[in-house]
Design a protein around this motif. Sequence first.
Motif, PDB file in Angstrom:
ATOM      1  N   LYS A  75       6.357 -11.881  -4.435  1.00 10.31           N
ATOM      2  CA  LYS A  75       7.673 -11.882  -5.077  1.00 10.31           C
ATOM      3  C   LYS A  75       8.706 -11.238  -4.155  1.00 10.31           C
ATOM      4  CE  LYS A  75       5.040 -12.878  -8.688  1.00 10.31           C
ATOM      5  NZ  LYS A  75       3.709 -12.392  -8.273  1.00 10.31           N
ATOM      6  N   GLY A  76       9.945 -11.702  -4.288  1.00 12.86           N
ATOM      7  CA  GLY A  76      11.029 -11.127  -3.512  1.00 12.86           C
ATOM      8  C   GLY A  76      11.783 -10.080  -4.314  1.00 12.86           C
ATOM      9  N   THR A  77      13.089 -10.012  -4.125  1.00  9.74           N
ATOM     10  CA  THR A  77      13.985  -9.102  -4.839  1.00  9.74           C
ATOM     11  C   THR A  77      13.581  -7.653  -4.607  1.00  9.74           C
ATOM     12  OG1 THR A  77      14.010 -10.822  -6.557  1.00  9.74           O
ATOM     13  CG2 THR A  77      15.302  -8.852  -6.963  1.00  9.74           C
ATOM     14  N   ALA A  78      13.616  -7.269  -3.341  1.00  4.68           N
ATOM     15  CA  ALA A  78      13.325  -5.886  -2.976  1.00  4.68           C
ATOM     16  C   ALA A  78      14.504  -4.995  -3.348  1.00  4.68           C
ATOM     17  CB  ALA A  78      13.022  -5.776  -1.494  1.00  4.68           C
ATOM     18  N   VAL A  79      14.203  -3.864  -3.960  1.00  9.11           N
ATOM     19  CA  VAL A  79      15.192  -2.845  -4.285  1.00  9.11           C
ATOM     20  C   VAL A  79      15.306  -1.835  -3.146  1.00  9.11           C
ATOM     21  CG1 VAL A  79      15.812  -1.034  -5.933  1.00  9.11           C
ATOM     22  CG2 VAL A  79      14.708  -3.136  -6.735  1.00  9.11           C
ATOM     23  N   ALA A  80      14.174  -1.466  -2.579  1.00  6.58           N
ATOM     24  CA  ALA A  80      14.139  -0.529  -1.455  1.00  6.58           C
ATOM     25  C   ALA A  80      12.908  -0.817  -0.620  1.00  6.58           C
ATOM     26  CB  ALA A  80      14.113   0.919  -1.938  1.00  6.58           C
ATOM     27  N   GLY A  81      13.090  -0.915   0.685  1.00 10.77           N
ATOM     28  CA  GLY A  81      11.981  -1.109   1.601  1.00 10.77           C
ATOM     29  C   GLY A  81      12.277  -0.428   2.917  1.00 10.77           C
ATOM     30  N   ALA A  82      11.274  -0.326   3.770  1.00 15.66           N
ATOM     31  CA  ALA A  82      11.462   0.292   5.077  1.00 15.66           C
ATOM     32  C   ALA A  82      12.538  -0.459   5.851  1.00 15.66           C
ATOM     33  CB  ALA A  82      10.145   0.292   5.849  1.00 15.66           C
ATOM     34  N   ASN A  83      13.464   0.285   6.468  1.00 14.60           N
ATOM     35  CA  ASN A  83      14.577  -0.344   7.176  1.00 14.60           C
ATOM     36  C   ASN A  83      14.630   0.019   8.646  1.00 14.60           C
ATOM     37  OD1 ASN A  83      15.398   2.298   7.024  1.00 14.60           O
ATOM     38  ND2 ASN A  83      17.196   1.920   5.742  1.00 14.60           N
ATOM     39  N   GLY A  84      13.559   0.642   9.152  1.00 13.38           N
ATOM     40  CA  GLY A  84      13.505   0.976  10.565  1.00 13.38           C
ATOM     41  C   GLY A  84      13.903   2.394  10.889  1.00 13.38           C
ATOM     42  N   ASN A  85      14.431   3.145   9.893  1.00  9.73           N
ATOM     43  CA  ASN A  85      14.707   4.551  10.158  1.00  9.73           C
ATOM     44  C   ASN A  85      13.427   5.353   9.949  1.00  9.73           C
ATOM     45  OD1 ASN A  85      14.462   4.896   7.380  1.00  9.73           O
ATOM     46  ND2 ASN A  85      16.648   5.168   7.012  1.00  9.73           N
ATOM     47  N   GLY A 127       0.812  -1.215   0.000  1.00  9.55           N
ATOM     48  CA  GLY A 127       0.000   0.000   0.000  1.00  9.55           C
ATOM     49  C   GLY A 127       0.837   1.252   0.000  1.00  9.55           C
ATOM     50  N   CYS A 128       0.527   2.177  -0.901  1.00 12.83           N
ATOM     51  CA  CYS A 128       1.345   3.382  -1.075  1.00 12.83           C
ATOM     52  C   CYS A 128       1.064   4.457  -0.049  1.00 12.83           C
ATOM     53  CB  CYS A 128       1.122   3.973  -2.464  1.00 12.83           C
ATOM     54  SG  CYS A 128      -0.465   4.833  -2.671  1.00 12.83           S
ATOM     55  N   CYS A 129      -0.208   4.540   0.444  1.00 17.54           N
ATOM     56  CA  CYS A 129      -0.640   5.850   0.930  1.00 17.54           C
ATOM     57  C   CYS A 129      -1.451   5.756   2.208  1.00 17.54           C
ATOM     58  CB  CYS A 129      -1.469   6.547  -0.148  1.00 17.54           C
ATOM     59  SG  CYS A 129      -0.769   6.414  -1.811  1.00 17.54           S
ATOM     60  N   ASP A 130      -0.965   4.974   3.157  1.00 20.12           N
ATOM     61  CA  ASP A 130      -1.701   4.791   4.402  1.00 20.12           C
ATOM     62  C   ASP A 130      -0.891   5.299   5.584  1.00 20.12           C
ATOM     63  OD1 ASP A 130      -3.813   4.079   6.005  1.00 20.12           O
ATOM     64  OD2 ASP A 130      -3.237   1.969   6.153  1.00 20.12           O
ATOM     65  N   GLY A 131      -0.190   6.406   5.374  1.00 23.79           N
ATOM     66  CA  GLY A 131       0.557   7.022   6.448  1.00 23.79           C
ATOM     67  C   GLY A 131       1.548   6.065   7.085  1.00 23.79           C
ATOM     68  N   ALA A 132       1.515   5.964   8.418  1.00 22.65           N
ATOM     69  CA  ALA A 132       2.454   5.125   9.151  1.00 22.65           C
ATOM     70  C   ALA A 132       2.242   3.640   8.900  1.00 22.65           C
ATOM     71  CB  ALA A 132       2.337   5.419  10.649  1.00 22.65           C
ATOM     72  N   PHE A 133       1.179   3.286   8.213  1.00 18.35           N
ATOM     73  CA  PHE A 133       0.882   1.880   7.931  1.00 18.35           C
ATOM     74  C   PHE A 133       1.023   1.558   6.440  1.00 18.35           C
ATOM     75  CE2 PHE A 133      -0.710   2.567  12.075  1.00 18.35           C
ATOM     76  CZ  PHE A 133      -0.659   1.340  12.720  1.00 18.35           C
ATOM     77  N   SER A 134       1.823   2.324   5.739  1.00 18.62           N
ATOM     78  CA  SER A 134       2.075   2.073   4.316  1.00 18.62           C
ATOM     79  C   SER A 134       3.146   0.998   4.178  1.00 18.62           C
ATOM     80  CB  SER A 134       2.517   3.355   3.608  1.00 18.62           C
ATOM     81  OG  SER A 134       1.525   4.354   3.719  1.00 18.62           O
ATOM     82  N   GLY A 135       2.812  -0.084   3.500  1.00 18.06           N
ATOM     83  CA  GLY A 135       3.741  -1.196   3.332  1.00 18.06           C
ATOM     84  C   GLY A 135       4.470  -1.207   2.011  1.00 18.06           C
ATOM     85  N   TYR A 136       4.410  -0.107   1.281  1.00 18.02           N
ATOM     86  CA  TYR A 136       5.046   0.015  -0.029  1.00 18.02           C
ATOM     87  C   TYR A 136       6.509  -0.402  -0.005  1.00 18.02           C
ATOM     88  CZ  TYR A 136       3.299   2.433  -4.286  1.00 18.02           C
ATOM     89  OH  TYR A 136       2.773   2.758  -5.506  1.00 18.02           O
ATOM     90  N   GLN A 137       6.948  -1.074  -1.052  1.00 15.04           N
ATOM     91  CA  GLN A 137       8.351  -1.366  -1.304  1.00 15.04           C
ATOM     92  C   GLN A 137       8.585  -1.305  -2.804  1.00 15.04           C
ATOM     93  OE1 GLN A 137      10.280  -4.529   1.342  1.00 15.04           O
ATOM     94  NE2 GLN A 137       8.209  -5.317   1.163  1.00 15.04           N
ATOM     95  N   VAL A 138       9.819  -1.055  -3.219  1.00 14.70           N
ATOM     96  CA  VAL A 138      10.207  -1.176  -4.614  1.00 14.70           C
ATOM     97  C   VAL A 138      10.795  -2.565  -4.818  1.00 14.70           C
ATOM     98  CG1 VAL A 138      11.656  -0.294  -6.478  1.00 14.70           C
ATOM     99  CG2 VAL A 138      10.672   1.293  -4.812  1.00 14.70           C
ATOM    100  N   LYS A 139      10.310  -3.267  -5.839  1.00 13.02           N
ATOM    101  CA  LYS A 139      10.820  -4.591  -6.182  1.00 13.02           C
ATOM    102  C   LYS A 139      11.157  -4.621  -7.661  1.00 13.02           C
ATOM    103  CE  LYS A 139       8.312  -7.003  -2.517  1.00 13.02           C
ATOM    104  NZ  LYS A 139       7.329  -8.064  -2.195  1.00 13.02           N
ATOM    105  N   VAL A 140      11.742  -5.724  -8.127  1.00  8.99           N
ATOM    106  CA  VAL A 140      12.178  -5.791  -9.513  1.00  8.99           C
ATOM    107  C   VAL A 140      12.137  -7.224 -10.008  1.00  8.99           C
ATOM    108  CG1 VAL A 140      14.637  -6.129  -9.022  1.00  8.99           C
ATOM    109  CG2 VAL A 140      13.954  -4.907 -11.103  1.00  8.99           C
ATOM    110  N   GLY A 141      11.865  -7.368 -11.294  1.00 11.89           N
ATOM    111  CA  GLY A 141      12.042  -8.622 -12.014  1.00 11.89           C
ATOM    112  C   GLY A 141      12.754  -8.320 -13.316  1.00 11.89           C
TER     113      GLY A 141
END
Length: 827
Positions: A325-335, A288-302
Amino acid sequence: MRRTSGRSRNRSRRAGPSTGPVRAAVLSTAALLLSLTAGLLPAPAGAAGGAQTAQIAQAAQTAQTAQTAESARSARAAADKPAPRAGTYTNPVTKGTVDTFPDPVTIRGKDGLWYAYGTQNPVFQSRGESAERMLPILRSTNMVDWEYAGQVFTPRNQPAWHGGSRLWAPDIRYTDGVYTLTYSVPGKNNIGVATAPTPTGPWTDKGAALPTPSGCPTGGIDQALFTDRDGTPYMYWGSYDTLCVARTNADRTRIEGEVTQVAQGRRMEGAFVIRRGGHYYLFYSDAGCCDGAFSGYQVKVGRSTSPAGPFTDAEGVDLMDRTSKGTAVAGANGNRWIGPGHNSLQTDLAGQDWLVYHGIPAEQPDLERTPGVDKQLSKRPTLIDRLDWIDGWPVVRAGAGPSAGRQQAPVTSWDVGSTFNDGSLDGWHAEGAGTDGWSLAEEKDARTHVTHAGGDAPAYLVSGRTAPARVRAEADLKAGPPGGAAGLTVGYRDPRNHVTAWLDRDRGALVTDVVVDGTSRGERVTALPRNFRWGDWRNVAVEVRGTRMTVEVSADRLGDPVATQERGLPAAAARAGKVGTAARGGGTAADNVGAVTAHTPVTSRVPEPEPGALLPEYSDEFDGAAVPGTGPDSPWSWVRGRAPGTAMTGGALSWPTQNAELSLNTDTASVLTRDAPKGDHTVETKIDFAPDQPAQQAGILLYENDDRYVKNVHSVLPLSHLDGAYTHVSEFGKEGERPTTTPPTPVANAPMFGGPTARTMWLRLAYHRDTARGEHEVRASTSRDGEHWVPNGVWTLPAKGDLKIGLAAMNRAGATARFDYVRTYGG
């Protein structure tokens, strides 16, 4: 504005002896052209820094009022003042310019500046403005300091066919000599197209790109253009939950022919495709792109060997398979960054790729409610981060994820070179044939550039300074009428010693020639597409590393070159030398010619955290006869009582899924819990689970109470727009209080999606207590063999009570989960 540090190039070096008559002719021509065009030139582009910006604004006003050649030259010189080299930046790069800038895409204009385009949003709330800007535009000299440069449409000129729809997710390309902008029109479930002669307009509406129906189950949203090596243009689009591709017509305003589905996944969207080496890389975002603090968006690739797929992730899973699918390019890292996603790519002058995307700041995840907008919007400023290519796959910062601290900035000014927008050839030398044939010319878009009058023998215009041996050089070139050829020259010593990449019109090809001691060491010819438009600007990039040279020809540097050539160089040619442009025949032109030291690629990933030693006192092999939580000495206990049907069978805990939930206000499912160790730890389970109905799920939790927990489960979820279709996902979910409610209340539940699923899976949750931020920090990962783990992102929760280890099997009856063990490891 952030400040960068470093040295600026000297743009006023004294010309060598051969430039004297050339410079006189150039300045005479330039003066005439500037006199003719005074008052008609666009206002100067932005600069980097408060005082500098003020100077540019003043220069622009003077040029507009006086309309003289001198003031026009002054304005362009101010706009051309280079940004400092090798500085630093801190995300978000749009801070101080706009409050939010979602779904960003960038392009380097032919004027040598960078431009960014974003989704319609109220970008100036902090200035007291509640209205939205329709596809806002930013401009920068250095990719990190941006200024507002307008919007594509306004309420007055928005095309009537939009029906007043909000406009989302633009994509920008330079095609056929114009800037082509595509954008989503969600109110019409279609994609709009607009063109302009410059990156800031004026924009001409070209209507809708998709027929009705479009041939893609998801209709029209989140599009991006791509041009293949043979010149065939494509459009990718789709959202919730299917991505599609089709060819477009020649001017890229309509799709045509077969529509192919290339990816399916829960909330998959935001396609962006590039070609690198022998593969096509499809970047996308999910969750989900747009749910504030609960947005689970990540960038992935194939990736694929064809623009129409099949695309697979690094696990070999087809992006059309009904699994996450896996192969995350960018995801939340705790910062501080939540839901990083909806990306594009940009390449700096050193050849380093950068991911351009948005993220949600944890400290202020939501915008204010905006009059006229029917929902609260998440705050999504633009981030950039270094994109590394490791073992054939892209990943942000070698796997470290989105940056929150100070980072090395992109390289955005030449060590040697010029945009020529200062109206001068100081520091350039004319050599070879036709030394008096070089002059300056003007265009509205490219502004000042150089041309050559013609001649059969090669003419060279080269820098007065030497570029390094490990070099990346670029030029925007036009080959002119038939018989013409325009080139980029590197390693130049004299007309008898140089390496030149030619756009050769008569041969319809990219031709590289290596000349040592007056003798060609062999030309290499790479055909250009039959529909190659020789009258338009084309970017030629040359990169030399040791004795290997790579050359690319593209329209706009956005990852879809129409020609790529690699060749070896003799040692005598692989050396430091001057950079410049070359010409044969009349009517050739060159702009934005320069070189820098080629970037140093990062080739190793940041190691993934590994679990510590096994903690037997917090582990269970499930090899006893009693169901956990049923005996007086069991470390386990049940929330809401023992789940019906649970039993110990074959050394595993067998647990039929319940018709019960653990979500928001419906907390009816049984949860099996036990204490977790203090401090950092990793909890792992092996589960055999074959759900076959939507909503069935089973897995592991770190659980405080029904309103505060995270879970890593194998789950089945429906796919949008596909009746009865569902997909299996590794669902990394979080429930907790939404921080922007007053008081914070437990009203939010959201997922991230991890690696591919299997009947037998290994699931992990790694816990870290972030004492500085006062948060529980949990990272998930999954495996299909117990050895190779696919990392997911990080969810955080404000630290209040302790989190317990938990198991659950719930949401819909009919499947049975078999938990082989729960093992807990130290940090």
